[in-house]
Design an enzyme around this catalytic site. Sequence first.
Site, mmCIF file in Angstrom:
data_model
loop_
_atom_site.group_PDB
_atom_site.id
_atom_site.type_symbol
_atom_site.label_atom_id
_atom_site.label_comp_id
_atom_site.label_asym_id
_atom_site.label_seq_id
_atom_site.Cartn_x
_atom_site.Cartn_y
_atom_site.Cartn_z
ATOM 1 N N ASP A 112 0.891 -1.199 -0.048
ATOM 2 C CA ASP A 112 0.031 0.036 0.065
ATOM 3 C C ASP A 112 0.892 1.260 -0.091
ATOM 4 O O ASP A 112 1.119 1.930 1.058
ATOM 5 C CB ASP A 112 -0.904 0.062 1.072
ATOM 6 C CG ASP A 112 -2.271 -0.852 1.192
ATOM 7 O OD1 ASP A 112 -2.183 -1.535 0.008
ATOM 8 O OD2 ASP A 112 -2.932 -0.923 2.167
ATOM 9 N N TRP A 128 -2.474 3.092 9.804
ATOM 10 C CA TRP A 128 -2.823 2.131 8.420
ATOM 11 C C TRP A 128 -2.964 3.226 7.193
ATOM 12 O O TRP A 128 -2.593 4.454 7.281
ATOM 13 C CB TRP A 128 -4.215 1.526 8.251
ATOM 14 C CG TRP A 128 -3.942 0.172 9.468
ATOM 15 C CD1 TRP A 128 -2.548 -0.514 9.315
ATOM 16 C CD2 TRP A 128 -4.852 -0.701 10.101
ATOM 17 N NE1 TRP A 128 -2.805 -1.534 10.280
ATOM 18 C CE2 TRP A 128 -4.436 -1.616 10.686
ATOM 19 C CE3 TRP A 128 -6.153 -0.566 10.054
ATOM 20 C CZ2 TRP A 128 -4.908 -2.617 11.574
ATOM 21 C CZ3 TRP A 128 -6.696 -1.400 11.189
ATOM 22 C CH2 TRP A 128 -6.052 -2.445 11.545
#
Length: 193
Positions: free
Chosen positions: A30, A90
């Site tokens: 990511d 995150w």
Amino acid sequence: MEAASCDEHGNFQPYRTSFHFQAHQNWLNDPNGPLYYKGFYHLFYQHNPLAPFFGDIMVWGHSVSQDLVNWIQLEPALFPSDPSDINSCWSGSVTILPDGKPVILYTGSDTNKHQVTVLAEPKDASDPLLCEWVKPKGNPVMVPPSNVPIDSFRDPTTAWQGKDGKWRVLVGAKEKDSNKGMAILYHSDDFVQ
């Protein structure tokens, strides 16, 4: 097929890529909030600094480049340190404010492991490497509405400012008791509230 590469000591590394960015060690995925700032390309990414697989505590790895080929790995930009992200930092994004300052919005996992949106800003906006990030008081800046499970509220987009002057950002979510995904639109007059 990717070509193998050598590490910084000249040792052959058959499982490391030569053409794509890769952290010096351990797990990553990511890419988050890529930006060009004061002469440097910045790549932030999800990173487990402790192991070569997804872990319980995730940080935002941070690397910079001036040519998009040669990368310098810096210390993590974000790591669990506040009640709003103590269980992980995150995915998220970076928005450049009108004064040129970058601001990060990301998913934190709070003390109860609820997913929330956290804001971070550079400690020193004159630093082209953006080495230190701070989390101002007032976090989290967004929390899931009651119809969203506590673990299904994540990945805020880059914010944009409308003609009305309001900032807008989308956050991915899922409705309780269904598999129906949605994007929740938030707006703010000051980028904080």
